[in-house]
Design a protein around this motif. Structure first.
Motif, PDB file in Angstrom:
ATOM      1  N   GLU A 359      22.217   0.066   6.664  1.00 56.16           N
ATOM      2  CA  GLU A 359      21.914   0.529   5.323  1.00 56.16           C
ATOM      3  C   GLU A 359      20.659   1.410   5.325  1.00 56.16           C
ATOM      4  O   GLU A 359      19.744   1.203   6.129  1.00 56.16           O
ATOM      5  CB  GLU A 359      21.683  -0.667   4.402  1.00 56.16           C
ATOM      6  CG  GLU A 359      22.905  -1.552   4.199  1.00 56.16           C
ATOM      7  CD  GLU A 359      24.029  -0.800   3.493  1.00 56.16           C
ATOM      8  OE1 GLU A 359      23.721   0.034   2.594  1.00 56.16           O
ATOM      9  OE2 GLU A 359      25.205  -1.034   3.829  1.00 56.16           O
ATOM     10  N   PRO A 360      20.596   2.381   4.418  1.00 57.75           N
ATOM     11  CA  PRO A 360      19.356   3.142   4.261  1.00 57.75           C
ATOM     12  C   PRO A 360      18.184   2.203   3.966  1.00 57.75           C
ATOM     13  O   PRO A 360      18.363   1.153   3.338  1.00 57.75           O
ATOM     14  CB  PRO A 360      19.649   4.068   3.076  1.00 57.75           C
ATOM     15  CG  PRO A 360      21.143   4.231   3.091  1.00 57.75           C
ATOM     16  CD  PRO A 360      21.672   2.885   3.528  1.00 57.75           C
ATOM     17  N   GLY A 361      17.015   2.584   4.409  1.00 51.68           N
ATOM     18  CA  GLY A 361      15.845   1.731   4.217  1.00 51.68           C
ATOM     19  C   GLY A 361      15.689   0.705   5.318  1.00 51.68           C
ATOM     20  O   GLY A 361      15.010  -0.306   5.128  1.00 51.68           O
ATOM     21  N   THR A 362      16.289   0.959   6.484  1.00 48.67           N
ATOM     22  CA  THR A 362      16.255   0.006   7.593  1.00 48.67           C
ATOM     23  C   THR A 362      15.329   0.510   8.702  1.00 48.67           C
ATOM     24  O   THR A 362      15.440   1.659   9.134  1.00 48.67           O
ATOM     25  CB  THR A 362      17.660  -0.213   8.178  1.00 48.67           C
ATOM     26  OG1 THR A 362      18.519  -0.740   7.156  1.00 48.67           O
ATOM     27  CG2 THR A 362      17.615  -1.198   9.338  1.00 48.67           C
ATOM     28  N   GLU A 363      14.459  -0.373   9.158  1.00 48.65           N
ATOM     29  CA  GLU A 363      13.622  -0.086  10.323  1.00 48.65           C
ATOM     30  C   GLU A 363      14.326  -0.621  11.566  1.00 48.65           C
ATOM     31  O   GLU A 363      14.888  -1.722  11.547  1.00 48.65           O
ATOM     32  CB  GLU A 363      12.245  -0.722  10.176  1.00 48.65           C
ATOM     33  CG  GLU A 363      11.444  -0.202   9.004  1.00 48.65           C
ATOM     34  CD  GLU A 363      11.316   1.304   9.027  1.00 48.65           C
ATOM     35  OE1 GLU A 363      10.743   1.824  10.000  1.00 48.65           O
ATOM     36  OE2 GLU A 363      11.813   1.964   8.092  1.00 48.65           O
ATOM     37  N   ILE A 364      14.271   0.137  12.647  1.00 47.97           N
ATOM     38  CA  ILE A 364      15.030  -0.196  13.854  1.00 47.97           C
ATOM     39  C   ILE A 364      14.065  -0.313  15.036  1.00 47.97           C
ATOM     40  O   ILE A 364      13.155   0.506  15.189  1.00 47.97           O
ATOM     41  CB  ILE A 364      16.072   0.899  14.163  1.00 47.97           C
ATOM     42  CG1 ILE A 364      16.903   1.221  12.929  1.00 47.97           C
ATOM     43  CG2 ILE A 364      16.959   0.495  15.336  1.00 47.97           C
ATOM     44  CD1 ILE A 364      17.575   2.589  12.985  1.00 47.97           C
TER      45      ILE A 364
END
Length: 580
Positions: A359-364
């Protein structure tokens, strides 16, 4: 015996020459330099023991005819960060010699010191007896260092007297004269150091005293102290050494503070001026130990030594990519497993088995692990709320929102791999292109050849934006018939272009002339840019650094340009939405 010419030195209150580099921030500490003359000698080793135990760096003005018998002592001095300097070859009164004779004395000693410090090292000079004339100034070929504190240890030969005389005359920025050939000078000077450290003094080399206070030293000029300037560049920080595996070999990266050079070795030899200078990441083989120092000058302004042993190859860091909301991770290390974590997921690290939707707004975050290899470093990325994939922009950075909005709107573009290089200086062509994209206007076919710049080919991506900006009065070139599209752009030039855009849109407020008054460096703002800087400051579109400085000649980075553009968008949007 050292002959002190007190009246001569009393008249020698010398001016430090300002360096070309900007002064460092911060008030700084009380700095003082202690120097030792006439050695090395039989007591120098115990002196070095005492200085090491106290974490103190000193400057040694040595005689050429003595250094040959103390090679290991000189190597230790240099290795432990002391400054090696020149006190002539045989303690002759240099003022009685010709310029050629002075040069011979100095250069003979320099060549001997080079055996320890490496060819090309700079050595400050202290003339025996403090005797200087024009021939000495010319022949020395280096700054001439005197002193402002003289305990007359050569006369008293009493440790308590040496201590008390140093303490009595010590002051911020002082240069202390002592002699390490007298047994009483060692405990006396060390006791004075203990007392002065308790009073908040930091002992530094002569080179560090002047560097940290932003003062340059010139050849042939005489110096006896360096008074406080209200700023302190701070000590030299040790470099950071990291490594990763690349095709089975070790790729080493070394980083240091801005402005410092890095010297390194993968061997066992001492680091000096002749060591390899780091210019970028390099490949070597496992196992390997890398040692490095950072330096503004390897003789007196260098960090402590950093070392990193690499006994096992490190797995390649994984590569992250996001396309249409699907995360893919790859690793070049054969047989490696990749573990990932999304956001602050409490599940922790999970084994990657294939592409997945996120989803958008995800840190990886992800790392690679493989038998026979060290785990790789973490690869990190951000998939923003607006669906922009960033490898080098992350939440928490002051420019994150601006870069995200600018990238989403298409004003700024990355390299296609998630790299947006926010810290890189933006070029003149890139800045104009940002405004062009924001304007949503298009340059007509007749405008493109109308821009009278011989270095803007019509087939370049920036040709239409530059033609558009020129036709609307936003730019006028560099005054030489050229635009210099690939050149960086200063903050005051950036202010002028954005200000001209506001005038073109008839949205520029009347300049009250107060916007520049809050900057301590307002006198450095060019006359042609003052109105623009004033307007940009009053509207809040382009401001100072929070420390009352506008830094007009400083470069504009891509992140800064994006931030100004987004502020401009909001500023114009607020005007357009006003109810009349």
């Amino acid at each position: 015996m050292k002959r002190i010419i007190s009246l001569f030195l009393a008249a020698l209150m010398l001016i430090c020459v300002p360096a070309m580099a900007p002064a460092a921030k911060g008030a700084g500490k009380k700095l003082i330099a202690i120097t030792y003359d006439d050695g090395p000698g039989p007591y120098t080793g115990s002196l070095l023991d005492g200085l090491k135990a106290r974490g103190v760096k000193a400057t040694f003005f040595m005689l050429g005819n003595r250094v040959g018998g103390y090679g290991s002592t000189l190597a230790r001095m240099y290795r432990e960060g002391h400054q090696l300097a020149n006190h002539s070859y045989d303690h002759s009164d240099l003022s009685r010699l010709t310029e050629s004779g002075v040069r011979s004395q100095v250069q003979a000693t320099n060549r001997l010191l080079d055996r320890t410090c490496g060819a090309g090292t700079d050595y400050m000079v202290r003339a025996p007896y403090g005797s200087v004339n024009s021939a000495v100034s010319r022949g020395a070929g280096a700054p001439l260092v005197f002193w402002s504190v003289d305990p007359q240890d050569w006369l008293y030969r009493n440790a308590a007297a040496v201590k008390n005389n140093i303490i009595r005359s010590a002051h911020d920025g002082a240069i202390i004269l002592v002699h390490d050939i007298h047994s009483t000078s060692i405990p006396g000077s060390l006791a004075a150091i203990d007392y002065l450290k308790g009073q908040g003094y930091e002992f530094v080399t002569v080179h560090e005293l002047f560097r940290r206070r932003g003062k340059a030293m010139s050849s042939g000029v005489q110096y006896s102290s360096c008074p406080p300037t209200g700023s302190d560049a701070g000590p030299v920080q040790a470099p950071i050494i990291t490594g990763e595996t690349e095709n089975g070999r070790l790729r080493v990266t070394i980083k240091a503070q801005p402005g410092a050079a890095i010297y390194y070795t993968t061997g066992t030899e001492d680091l000096n001026q002749g060591s390899v200078r780091y210019t970028g990441p390099f490949l070597t083989d496992y196992p390997c130990k890398v040692r490095a120092v950072a330096a503004f000058n390897m003789n007196g302004s260098k960090s402590g030594e950093a070392g990193e042993a690499f006994t096992m190859p490190r797995a390649e860091s994984p590569r992250l990519s996001v396309s249409d909301g699907v995360l893919a991770i790859e690793c070049d290390t054969p047989g490696a497993e990749v573990y990932y974590r999304l956001g602050t997921d409490e599940i922790g690290w999970q084994l990657y088995t294939g592409p997945m939707s996120i989803e958008p707004g995800t840190e990886i975050a992800a790392y690679s692990s493989c038998g026979g290899y060290l785990d790789s470093g973490q690869a990190k990325a951000s998939f923003s709320e607006r669906g922009i994939f960033f490898l080098d922009v992350s939440p928490g950075q002051w420019y994150y929102e601006a870069m995200d909005r600018a990238a989403y709107a298409g004003y700024i573009v990355g390299g296609g791999d998630g790299m947006f290089t926010p810290g890189r200086n933006i070029t003149r062509a890139e800045l104009v292109t940002l405004l062009y994209r924001y304007s949503r206007e298009e340059a007509g076919d007749t405008e493109i050849p109308a821009a009278p710049f011989g270095d803007v080919p019509p087939d370049k991506y920036y040709a239409a934006p530059i033609a558009w900006a020129y036709e609307r009065g936003l730019i006028s070139g560099c005054g030489d018939g050229l635009f210099h599209p690939g050149q960086g752009i200063s903050r005051q030039e950036t202010a002028v272009i954005f200000y001209n855009f506001l005038k073109y849109r008839q949205l520029a407020p009347q300049s009250p002339g107060t916007g520049v008054q809050g900057y301590d460096d307002r006198d450095r703002i060019a006359s042609w840019a003052r109105e623009a800087v004033d307007c940009m400051s009053v509207t809040g579109l382009l401001m100072g650094n929070g420390k009352n400085e506008f830094q007009p000649a400083g470069n504009t980075t891509r992140a800064q340009a994006a931030a100004v553009l987004i502020r401009l968008e909001d500023y114009i949007g607020a005007i357009d939405n006003q109810v009349i």
